[in-house]
Design an enzyme around this catalytic site. Structure first.
Site, PDB file in Angstrom:
ATOM      1  N   LYS A   1       0.863  -1.193   0.000  1.00  0.00           N
ATOM      2  CA  LYS A   1       0.000   0.000   0.000  1.00  0.00           C
ATOM      3  C   LYS A   1       0.895   1.238   0.000  1.00  0.00           C
ATOM      4  O   LYS A   1       1.762   1.395   0.867  1.00  0.00           O
ATOM      5  CB  LYS A   1      -0.873  -0.045   1.258  1.00  0.00           C
TER       6      LYS A   1
HETATM    7  O1  G3P Z   1      -7.595   1.737   5.121  1.00  0.00           O
HETATM    8  C1  G3P Z   1      -7.932   3.066   4.946  1.00  0.00           C
HETATM    9  C2  G3P Z   1      -9.295   3.471   5.392  1.00  0.00           C
HETATM   10  O2  G3P Z   1     -10.258   2.557   5.135  1.00  0.00           O
HETATM   11  C3  G3P Z   1      -9.460   4.428   6.511  1.00  0.00           C
HETATM   12  O3  G3P Z   1     -10.749   4.505   7.033  1.00  0.00           O
HETATM   13  O4  G3P Z   1     -12.409   5.206   8.720  1.00  0.00           O
HETATM   14  O5  G3P Z   1      -9.981   5.802   9.047  1.00  0.00           O
HETATM   15  O6  G3P Z   1     -11.338   6.940   7.311  1.00  0.00           O
HETATM   16  P1  G3P Z   1     -11.144   5.678   8.072  1.00  0.00           P
END
Ligand code: G3P
Length: 218
Positions: free
Chosen positions: A87
């Protein structure tokens, strides 16, 4: 459409896997920190543990923000398990690193994507996945699902092979909206996946079936 779970929590990954619908896992440094996994060696071991739980792609994120650092970290991550997808953040050095990884057959997930322009560069560089952050866009009064739909449309127009992985999913409705927008993958918290099952008419219908069965069978 593929279902990934967005967590580094082994119990939650196992629960989603046991449901029989899990195709992969995405992690990020914040999710690893949430699990309290300290030190690179332990973090690598944790990625291997995740790979052993699921028979699918597992995104592991580089921490470096410079080209050489990303290459070094990404190559190391890719050797941990055949299912690891490196990633990489959507910045200039990240796009260059994705191009390099693509030329070496290392699969990538271009993360922190908030615009179609960023998604275009990721696809041109050969990213395996591109991750538009739906919830974080919604948090800024933008429309995260709309971005997913735009990226899907652009990729279809130009036949890019990069898969659209809708990330930053906050709730069950996001999953449905991203599926309807044509996302190839949606990575979600476990509760959002389980939320797909909820319907009061299912519960009421089941209760009545069982009650009626008992009336005649005791
Ligand atoms: O993996 C990245 C992502 O899904 C982050 O999610 O909820 O921290 O915005 P969030």
């Amino acid at each position: 459409m593929k279902f990934f779970i967005d967590t580094a929590n082994l119990a939650q990954i196992q629960e989603a896997y046991d449901l029989g619908v899990l195709d992969g896992v995405t992690t990020n440094p914040s999710l690893m920190a949430k699990e309290g996994i300290k030190g690179v060696e332990n973090q690598h071991k944790h990625y291997i543990d995740i790979c052993r739980l699921v028979n699918g792609d597992v995104s592991a994120e580089v921490i470096a923000t410079d080209y050489e650092g990303m290459i070094r970290e990404g190559e190391e991550l890719a050797t941990l398990n055949e299912h690891i997808v490196v990633k990489v953040p959507c910045i200039a050095d990240g796009i260059k690193a994705i191009k390099y990884f693509t030329s070496k057959g290392i699969r990538t997930n271009c993360t922190l994507v908030f615009s179609t322009g960023q998604a275009l560069l990721a696809a041109k560089a050969g990213a395996t996945y591109v991750s538009p952050f739906v919830g974080r866009l919604d948090d800024t009064c933008s429309d995260g699902v709309n971005l997913v739909a735009h990226i899907v449309g652009m990729y279809r127009t130009y036949h890019f092979k990069t898969q659209v992985l809708a990330a930053s999913i906050r709730h069950t409705q996001h999953i449905i909206q991203c599926a309807e927008a044509g996302a190839d993958v949606v990575t979600c918290p476990l509760d959002a996946i389980k939320g797909l099952l909820n319907h009061p008419l299912t519960d009421a219908g089941l209760a009545k079936f069982i009650a009626d069965y008992k009336k005649i069978n005791g």
